[in-house]
Design a protein around this motif. Structure first.
Motif, PDB file in Angstrom:
ATOM      1  N   ARG A   1     -46.242 108.898  51.971  1.00 47.00           N
ATOM      2  CA  ARG A   1     -44.787 108.760  52.070  1.00 47.00           C
ATOM      3  C   ARG A   1     -44.334 107.476  51.362  1.00 47.00           C
ATOM      4  O   ARG A   1     -43.349 107.472  50.625  1.00 47.00           O
ATOM      5  CB  ARG A   1     -44.334 108.784  53.524  1.00 47.00           C
ATOM      6  CG  ARG A   1     -42.836 108.824  53.682  1.00 47.00           C
ATOM      7  CD  ARG A   1     -42.360 109.051  55.115  1.00 47.00           C
ATOM      8  NE  ARG A   1     -42.882 108.064  56.050  1.00 47.00           N
ATOM      9  CZ  ARG A   1     -43.763 108.317  57.015  1.00 47.00           C
ATOM     10  NH1 ARG A   1     -44.239 109.531  57.185  1.00 47.00           N
ATOM     11  NH2 ARG A   1     -44.181 107.363  57.818  1.00 47.00           N
ATOM     12  N   LEU A   2     -45.081 106.393  51.570  1.00 46.86           N
ATOM     13  CA  LEU A   2     -44.752 105.142  50.891  1.00 46.86           C
ATOM     14  C   LEU A   2     -44.952 105.273  49.376  1.00 46.86           C
ATOM     15  O   LEU A   2     -44.159 104.744  48.593  1.00 46.86           O
ATOM     16  CB  LEU A   2     -45.586 103.993  51.453  1.00 46.86           C
ATOM     17  CG  LEU A   2     -45.288 103.614  52.902  1.00 46.86           C
ATOM     18  CD1 LEU A   2     -46.268 102.552  53.380  1.00 46.86           C
ATOM     19  CD2 LEU A   2     -43.861 103.147  53.069  1.00 46.86           C
TER      20      LEU A   2
ATOM     21  N   GLY B   1     -55.818 111.271  58.851  1.00 51.42           N
ATOM     22  CA  GLY B   1     -54.648 112.004  58.380  1.00 51.42           C
ATOM     23  C   GLY B   1     -53.329 111.303  58.629  1.00 51.42           C
ATOM     24  O   GLY B   1     -52.411 111.388  57.816  1.00 51.42           O
ATOM     25  N   ILE B   2     -53.216 110.586  59.739  1.00 48.37           N
ATOM     26  CA  ILE B   2     -51.962 109.893  60.063  1.00 48.37           C
ATOM     27  C   ILE B   2     -51.703 108.778  59.051  1.00 48.37           C
ATOM     28  O   ILE B   2     -50.612 108.660  58.505  1.00 48.37           O
ATOM     29  CB  ILE B   2     -51.982 109.346  61.502  1.00 48.37           C
ATOM     30  CG1 ILE B   2     -52.023 110.524  62.479  1.00 48.37           C
ATOM     31  CG2 ILE B   2     -50.782 108.453  61.776  1.00 48.37           C
ATOM     32  CD1 ILE B   2     -52.277 110.136  63.918  1.00 48.37           C
ATOM     33  N   ALA B   3     -52.708 107.964  58.777  1.00 48.28           N
ATOM     34  CA  ALA B   3     -52.557 106.880  57.797  1.00 48.28           C
ATOM     35  C   ALA B   3     -52.325 107.459  56.401  1.00 48.28           C
ATOM     36  O   ALA B   3     -51.502 106.946  55.637  1.00 48.28           O
ATOM     37  CB  ALA B   3     -53.782 105.975  57.793  1.00 48.28           C
ATOM     38  N   GLU B   4     -53.033 108.530  56.080  1.00 46.27           N
ATOM     39  CA  GLU B   4     -52.864 109.158  54.768  1.00 46.27           C
ATOM     40  C   GLU B   4     -51.422 109.626  54.583  1.00 46.27           C
ATOM     41  O   GLU B   4     -50.809 109.385  53.535  1.00 46.27           O
ATOM     42  CB  GLU B   4     -53.820 110.339  54.618  1.00 46.27           C
ATOM     43  CG  GLU B   4     -53.692 111.050  53.293  1.00 46.27           C
ATOM     44  CD  GLU B   4     -54.583 112.275  53.196  1.00 46.27           C
ATOM     45  OE1 GLU B   4     -54.577 112.880  52.122  1.00 46.27           O
ATOM     46  OE2 GLU B   4     -55.268 112.635  54.179  1.00 46.27           O
TER      47      GLU B   4
ATOM     48  N   ASP C   1     -40.855 102.801  57.031  1.00 47.18           N
ATOM     49  CA  ASP C   1     -40.144 104.029  56.685  1.00 47.18           C
ATOM     50  C   ASP C   1     -40.041 104.237  55.178  1.00 47.18           C
ATOM     51  O   ASP C   1     -39.877 105.355  54.711  1.00 47.18           O
ATOM     52  CB  ASP C   1     -38.737 104.020  57.290  1.00 47.18           C
ATOM     53  CG  ASP C   1     -38.772 104.093  58.805  1.00 47.18           C
ATOM     54  OD1 ASP C   1     -39.695 104.724  59.356  1.00 47.18           O
ATOM     55  OD2 ASP C   1     -37.881 103.509  59.440  1.00 47.18           O
ATOM     56  N   HIS C   2     -40.104 103.147  54.437  1.00 48.83           N
ATOM     57  CA  HIS C   2     -39.908 103.209  52.988  1.00 48.83           C
ATOM     58  C   HIS C   2     -40.718 102.092  52.342  1.00 48.83           C
ATOM     59  O   HIS C   2     -40.945 101.049  52.954  1.00 48.83           O
ATOM     60  CB  HIS C   2     -38.414 103.036  52.668  1.00 48.83           C
ATOM     61  CG  HIS C   2     -38.049 103.384  51.272  1.00 48.83           C
ATOM     62  ND1 HIS C   2     -38.218 102.501  50.225  1.00 48.83           N
ATOM     63  CD2 HIS C   2     -37.520 104.508  50.735  1.00 48.83           C
ATOM     64  CE1 HIS C   2     -37.804 103.068  49.107  1.00 48.83           C
ATOM     65  NE2 HIS C   2     -37.379 104.287  49.384  1.00 48.83           N
TER      66      HIS C   2
END
Length: 101
Positions: free
Chosen positions: A36-37, A28-31, A83-84
């Motif tokens: 977000r990216l 879930g964290i990587a997903e 972050d982006h």
């Protein structure tokens, strides 16, 4: 202009592919990071996409894949965070530049 649209879509696809893999693996964290990216890839500046297109064209698709794949896997395994999508692309461009020089 067509090149930039293709590049933007290619980056969106890359993040979507790795997000789907992370979802399948229950990561879930990587997903979350990859989604977000994926979302932020809509806002990658055109000049950055133009640099990407030029750099990728200079070294060829196989060399690009050899550089891009490990960087994308670092996001998926949690060893790198951005972050982006532009931050990821900046990192990728630095690595591409190193391979040319």
């Amino acid at each position: 202009m067509t090149k930039r649209a293709a590049s933007r879509n290619a980056f969106r696809g890359l993040f979507a592919l790795y997000a789907a893999k992370a979802h399948h693996d229950g990561n879930g964290i990587a997903e979350e990071q990859l989604l977000r990216l994926f979302g932020s890839s809509e806002d990658i500046p055109d000049d950055l996409l133009e640099k990407w297109s030029t750099s990728a064209g200079l070294i060829g698709s196989e060399a690009v894949g050899n550089i891009l794949s490990p960087l994308a896997h670092q996001i998926a395994d949690g060893s790198a965070q951005y972050d982006h999508a532009s931050d990821f692309l900046h990192r990728l461009l630095r690595e591409l530049d190193r391979s040319v020089h």
